[in-house]
Design an enzyme around this catalytic site. Structure first.
Site, PDB file in Angstrom:
ATOM      1  N   ARG A  62     -44.121  38.772  32.481  1.00 40.78           N
ATOM      2  CA  ARG A  62     -45.204  37.802  32.596  1.00 40.78           C
ATOM      3  C   ARG A  62     -46.376  38.304  33.430  1.00 40.78           C
ATOM      4  NH1 ARG A  62     -41.319  35.343  30.873  1.00 40.78           N
ATOM      5  NH2 ARG A  62     -40.231  36.673  32.310  1.00 40.78           N
ATOM      6  N   THR A  63     -46.088  38.873  34.605  1.00 43.49           N
ATOM      7  CA  THR A  63     -47.206  39.261  35.471  1.00 43.49           C
ATOM      8  C   THR A  63     -48.008  40.385  34.813  1.00 43.49           C
ATOM      9  OG1 THR A  63     -45.839  38.640  37.344  1.00 43.49           O
ATOM     10  CG2 THR A  63     -47.823  39.876  37.841  1.00 43.49           C
ATOM     11  N   LYS A  92     -42.058  61.987  42.478  1.00 42.54           N
ATOM     12  CA  LYS A  92     -42.084  63.274  43.203  1.00 42.54           C
ATOM     13  C   LYS A  92     -42.307  63.071  44.694  1.00 42.54           C
ATOM     14  CE  LYS A  92     -44.565  65.380  39.314  1.00 42.54           C
ATOM     15  NZ  LYS A  92     -45.881  65.935  38.954  1.00 42.54           N
ATOM     16  N   ARG A 114     -47.675  46.282  41.439  1.00 38.02           N
ATOM     17  CA  ARG A 114     -46.361  45.717  41.784  1.00 38.02           C
ATOM     18  C   ARG A 114     -45.494  46.863  42.275  1.00 38.02           C
ATOM     19  NH1 ARG A 114     -42.489  41.712  38.366  1.00 38.02           N
ATOM     20  NH2 ARG A 114     -43.997  40.274  39.265  1.00 38.02           N
ATOM     21  N   HIS A 142     -45.733  37.234  46.438  1.00 39.04           N
ATOM     22  CA  HIS A 142     -46.226  37.234  45.056  1.00 39.04           C
ATOM     23  C   HIS A 142     -47.371  36.214  45.008  1.00 39.04           C
ATOM     24  CE1 HIS A 142     -46.361  37.758  40.868  1.00 39.04           C
ATOM     25  NE2 HIS A 142     -45.111  37.546  40.526  1.00 39.04           N
TER      26      HIS A 142
END
Ligand code: NCD
Length: 330
Positions: A62-63, A92, A114, A142
């Site tokens: 959704r986000t 890395k 995110r 959030h």
């Protein structure tokens, strides 16, 4: 006269605690405009020529998708890296600070990030030449979900009278409920809050003390309980959440968590207990804590109402950050 309150500079969005009531009202007024445009399928070219970077180091449907659609509906383009934890130089050992500075050097206008590590988006923002939006930082926050949840609550009438909002499930590891408490604190800062919070969770998943202390300081009325049926009967809004299994590292803890998860499942047996006027919300994704049998009930507001609000709020945020001139002339 414009219904939009004063404009303000909005740059990074890192925490639900950063907003003032006036800012939130502005965001929601712009969100209403986005809704009107989208409901008419009207194209908005507000961000044409802009490029948004979407860096997702943790899974998301959704986000990430709502940001992609928000960008597209505003006439901008996006360059995305899903699975960034695996397929970017993070694998890395590169720091988020180096990543954001690199991507800004390609003339990205804004980055949505995110990350699985708490505080990492704020770290990136410290060195970032471009605005950054926190799309979830591990068990932290959030903020854009909090905005869409509050917008959903308000547009469903949560501020019209005394309202009982039940947050149910995994309140310990769920970042949406943490951010939702914080945005409620900010929105009703210095004013009487019509929302009475019921924090309903099995013992092992209680809301953390930091949020409880913030609620107390803000004089938001709340109680903690493990009695889901009792909470259900009183709820005007029932916000269900999923067990955040991916945040548990210990196998034994996972096994015990799965055992109590059935205690906070919401299914059709509960419908008769709920008020006819109640609304059921959920940030989604759901696993088995919210039965699909509920979807056809008119009280189910999570899909498509709450999900669509996510896209609209994100359209508003992108516009306000990148086109303050547009917001100023509303
Ligand atoms: C939430 C999240 O990522 O924190 N999902 C979302 O963004 N709508 C909730 C969850 O994963 O349970």
């Amino acid at each position: 006269m414009s219904s939009i309150p004063d404009v303000f500079p909005l740059r990074h969005i890192l925490s639900a605690s950063q907003f003032t009531r006036e800012q939130i009202e502005t965001i929601f007024a712009v969100t209403d405009q986005m809704r009107q445009a989208r409901d008419k399928r009207q194209a908005l070219d507000l961000l044409s020529g802009r490029v948004i970077s979407l860096m997702f180091y943790e899974p998301s449907t959704r986000t990430s998708q709502s940001f992609q659609y928000a960008v597209t509906h505003l006439g901008a383009r996006f360059v995305g890296s899903k699975n960034a934890g695996e397929f970017s130089s993070a694998a890395k050992g590169e720091t988020v600070e180096d990543t954001v500075r690199t991507i800004a050097s390609y003339d990205a206008d804004l980055m949505v990030m995110r990350h699985k590590v708490l505080g990492s988006v704020a770290k990136a923002a410290e060195v970032s030449p471009i605005p950054i939006i926190n799309a979830g930082d591990g068990p932290g926050e959030h903020p854009t979900q909090a905005l869409l949840d509050l917008y959903t609550l308000l547009r469903l009438g949560a501020d019209r009278e005394e309202t009982t909002l039940v947050l149910n499930g995994d309140l310990k590891y769920g970042r949406t409920v943490r951010s939702l408490c914080r945005i409620i604190i900010r929105y009703w800062h210095g004013a009487p809050c019509p929302i009475r919070l019921v924090l309903c969770a099995p013992d092992a998943f209680r809301m953390n003390n930091d949020i409880l202390a913030e609620l107390r300081r803000a004089e938001i009325s709340f109680e903690e309980t493990a009695d889901m049926e009792g909470a259900l009967r009183r709820a005007d809004f029932f916000y269900q959440t999923r067990l955040q299994l991916e945040r548990l590292t210990d196998e034994e803890e996972k096994r015990r968590a799965n055992l109590v998860a059935t205690d906070f499942r919401l299914d059709d047996r509960h419908l008769a207990l709920m008020r006819p006027s109640a609304s059921i919300l959920h940030p989604l994704p759901r696993v088995n804590e919210l039965s699909p049998e509920l979807d056809a009930d008119p009280r189910a507001k999570y899909l498509p109402y709450q999900t669509r609000n996510g896209m609209l709020v994100r359209m508003a945020l992108l516009t306000m950050i990148l086109r303050p001139d547009y917001v100023a002339q509303l």
